[in-house]
Write an enzyme that holds these catalytic residues in place. Sequence first.
Site, PDB file in Angstrom:
ATOM      1  N   LYS A 116      21.226  31.001  61.557  1.00 41.66           N
ATOM      2  CA  LYS A 116      20.663  29.696  61.223  1.00 41.66           C
ATOM      3  C   LYS A 116      19.556  29.265  62.169  1.00 41.66           C
ATOM      4  CE  LYS A 116      24.608  27.736  58.746  1.00 41.66           C
ATOM      5  NZ  LYS A 116      25.324  28.988  58.555  1.00 41.66           N
ATOM      6  N   LYS A 158      26.854  23.384  64.955  1.00 41.95           N
ATOM      7  CA  LYS A 158      27.099  24.273  63.817  1.00 41.95           C
ATOM      8  C   LYS A 158      27.122  25.720  64.278  1.00 41.95           C
ATOM      9  CE  LYS A 158      24.580  21.563  60.327  1.00 41.95           C
ATOM     10  NZ  LYS A 158      23.483  21.662  59.328  1.00 41.95           N
ATOM     11  N   GLY A 164      30.557  27.317  54.673  1.00 41.12           N
ATOM     12  CA  GLY A 164      31.810  26.821  54.118  1.00 41.12           C
ATOM     13  C   GLY A 164      32.491  25.766  54.950  1.00 41.12           C
ATOM     14  N   GLY A 165      31.717  25.071  55.818  1.00 37.63           N
ATOM     15  CA  GLY A 165      32.292  24.019  56.632  1.00 37.63           C
ATOM     16  C   GLY A 165      33.014  24.502  57.862  1.00 37.63           C
ATOM     17  N   HIS A 208      23.788  15.573  50.573  1.00 33.98           N
ATOM     18  CA  HIS A 208      23.661  17.032  50.638  1.00 33.98           C
ATOM     19  C   HIS A 208      23.166  17.493  49.268  1.00 33.98           C
ATOM     20  CE1 HIS A 208      25.512  21.063  52.083  1.00 33.98           C
ATOM     21  NE2 HIS A 208      24.671  21.292  51.092  1.00 33.98           N
ATOM     22  N   HIS A 235      33.335  18.858  56.257  1.00 33.84           N
ATOM     23  CA  HIS A 235      32.077  19.564  56.006  1.00 33.84           C
ATOM     24  C   HIS A 235      32.202  20.613  54.906  1.00 33.84           C
ATOM     25  CE1 HIS A 235      30.790  17.539  59.617  1.00 33.84           C
ATOM     26  NE2 HIS A 235      31.733  18.135  60.309  1.00 33.84           N
ATOM     27  N   GLU A 275      19.675  24.748  50.954  1.00 34.91           N
ATOM     28  CA  GLU A 275      20.391  23.496  51.140  1.00 34.91           C
ATOM     29  C   GLU A 275      19.578  22.525  51.974  1.00 34.91           C
ATOM     30  OE1 GLU A 275      24.476  23.799  52.038  1.00 34.91           O
ATOM     31  OE2 GLU A 275      24.807  25.543  50.780  1.00 34.91           O
ATOM     32  N   ARG A 292      23.400  34.148  48.533  1.00 36.44           N
ATOM     33  CA  ARG A 292      24.457  34.589  47.620  1.00 36.44           C
ATOM     34  C   ARG A 292      24.605  33.559  46.520  1.00 36.44           C
ATOM     35  NH1 ARG A 292      28.233  30.857  49.163  1.00 36.44           N
ATOM     36  NH2 ARG A 292      28.272  30.253  51.360  1.00 36.44           N
TER      37      ARG A 292
END
Length: 662
Positions: A116, A158, A164-165, A208, A235, A275, A292
Site C-alpha cells: 500500500k 493500516k 478485509g479490515g 467508502h 473496518h 477504493e 482481484r
Amino acid sequence: MFKKILIANRGEIACRIIDTCRRLGVRTVAVYSEADAAARHVRLADEAFCVGPAASSESYLRGERIVEVTQRAGAEAVHPGYGFLSENEDFAQACHDAGVVFIGPPIAAIRAMGAKSAAKRLMDEAGVPLVPGYHGDDQSAELLQTEADRIGYPVIIKASAGGGGKGMRVVRSADAFAEELTSCQREAQASFGNDHVLIEKYLERPRHIEIQIFADHDGHTVSLFERDCSAQRRHQKVVEEAPAPGIDDAQRTRMGEAACNAARAVDYVGAGTVEFIADDSGAFYFMEMNTRLQVEHPVTELITGLDLVEWQLRIAAGEPLPREQSALAIAGHAIEVRLYAEDPARGFLPSIGRLAHFVAPEASAHVRLDSGVEQGDEITPHYDPMIAKLIVWDHDRAAAVERMLTALAGLQIVGVRHNGEFLARLIGHEAFRSGTVDTGLIEREMAALAPANQAVPGVFFQAAALALLADEREDVSTSGSPWALSDGWRLNAAQHRTLTFAAGEQEREIRVTYAADGLHLDGECAVLIALDGARHRLTLGASQQDVSLVGPAAARHVFVAGAQHEIVWRDPLAEAAAVDDPQAELTAPMPGTIVAINHEAGAHVEAGTPILVMEAMKMELTIKAPASGTVVRYDCAVGDQVSEGAELFEFEADGDAPDTSA
C-alpha cells in the site's frame, strides 16, 4: 475459452465461480482442506483434491501444492477468488512458471498495488488524490510515532499488505499509539506475513466508495461504476450497494476516470477495484487497489446485467473487453448484506456450529443468495464465518431497501448465532434509508442496532407453549388409552395449568386453560395450525400471525416477523443442574490461538487492563481484567491452541483474598 480451470479458494466465491463455469461449459477442479472435505464447493465441482490440514497456512495458502494439483488435473488456468492467494505475486509467478494461466492481473501490477505504501506513491505520481499520511519504508516505532504526531490525531494505522479490515487501528491520542501499533503489526504479520504499516489522517465521517474496473490485454480500460461500502464494522464491510447514493453523473465520471488512470499506471489487466474515501464536499482520495474480484461484486452485476466472473475468464483467455465504456449503463439499484455467523451483541464475536436449520428467501429476478454452505453444513473456527451474501435488486433505491427488509425477514437460521436481525435494523435505520451512511455509523449506533437485554414479545412464549401442548398430544395419540389423553377434560370444571418458559435471562409464565371451545392462553382462545415445514398459523383471540418453530421444547427456536428467539421450557420434573462456580478463572470465548500475554503471573492490574490476546477466525480478541486485582496463574502460553470455554488464567479480585490476620 478454457476447457478446465482450478479454483484456489473455498466458500461462496468458489461456488459462484463454479456456477459461471458450468453455464459456459468449463469444467472445474476444487481444492479443499481436511476440514472442508464435505464442503459445498467440493460437492459442486467436477473434480476435487485435498491440499492439507484445516489450517489455511497448511492448505489454501500452500501455493506449491495448488500448482501441483493444477498440473495433475490438467487444468489450464487457476482462479484464485478473493482472499488467500488472490493477491500473492509469488503464487501468480509459480502459476506462470508452470505454464498455467493465473486469472488475475499481471504479476507486476499485483506487486505495485500489493504494497500500500508504494502504491500510494505511485498514485501520487499518476495524479490520483491521496489522504495526508506516511507511506515510507522506515518502520521504527519512534519514527512512526513522530509521523503520527506530525499528521495529527486521529490517525489510522493500516497493514501495508492488508485487506478485509485486518491489521487496522484508529488511534485518537499520542498516548495510545505505541500499544495500538504493536497490536496492528502483530495482526498484520499473522494475517499477511508482513508487519509493514502505513499511517494516514483519519477522516471522522467519511464514505467508502469504490470503482469496479476491467482492463484487457490491449490496454482498454473501463469503469463499471461505483459501489458504496460505507456500512462497516471493525473496518470490514457489512452492507454494499450500487450505485452509491448521492453521487451525481459528474462525480461518477471523475471517480471512474481516476480509477482507470490508476489501473493504466500499472498496465493493469482483468478485474480490479479502486477504493476511495470521500467526504461531503465531493472530494475523494485514493485508499488502495484490490487486484482481484471483490466480495461485493454481485451488486455491480445486478445493476449492469453482467457476469463479472465470465468477464474475468474471457479476458484471461486473451479476449478483448466484452463492452466499451459507451455501452455500459446503470439500471436500477442493488444492495448486498453479508450474513455472518457472529454475535453483534458480544462485539461481533464469531460463532461456530452446524446449520441445523437454514431457510433463505427463494431466488428470483429480485433476490439472490450467494452461499458456500447449506443446511446441515458446519461453520468451523478455521475460516471466515460468512454464511452467505444476500443481494436484492429493484428499480430504485427505496424499493431495494424494502425488498432487502422483506428478504431478511424470511431468513431462518438455527445452529449458530448470526447477524440477521442486526442487518435488518441497519437497513431500516434512518441514516441508511436516507443514504447518509458513513464508515462510523455502526459504531455510533450500536445501542440501537444491537440492543442489550431486549424484552421478548409475548407471542414467542405463546407460540412455544402451543407447540409444547401439540407435542404432548402427539406423544399420546397412539397409545389408545383414555387415561393418556391430554385434552384437559374434567367433569365439573376447566383444568388450569401454568407453563414456564425462558428466553435468555427473561422468564414468562403462560396460564393454560383447557376450555370447552379449546385451549386458552392467558385468557385468550389460541390455535396453532401447521402449514408447511416449520411454518405455522398462530391465532390468538382475534389476531392471526405466521410463525415458524424449529427444535424440541427443551430449546425451541421461534421465528416471528423476521425476529428469532430461543425459547426454553422449564420442565418442573427435570432435575436442576445449576452449578455455582466461585472461581474467578476467565475462559476463552471461542476456539483460538494465544498470541500475547501482557503480564507475569502475580502481577497486580487495574480493571480493564489487557491481560492476554488471542487470535480467532482472522481477528484478535483481547481478554481484559474484570476488576482491579491479581493474575494468580496462567493456564495457557503464547502459541497454545485453546478451545471454547478453556480456562485461560485465574484472577483474584481485590478484596477476594481470605483474611488470614486472625
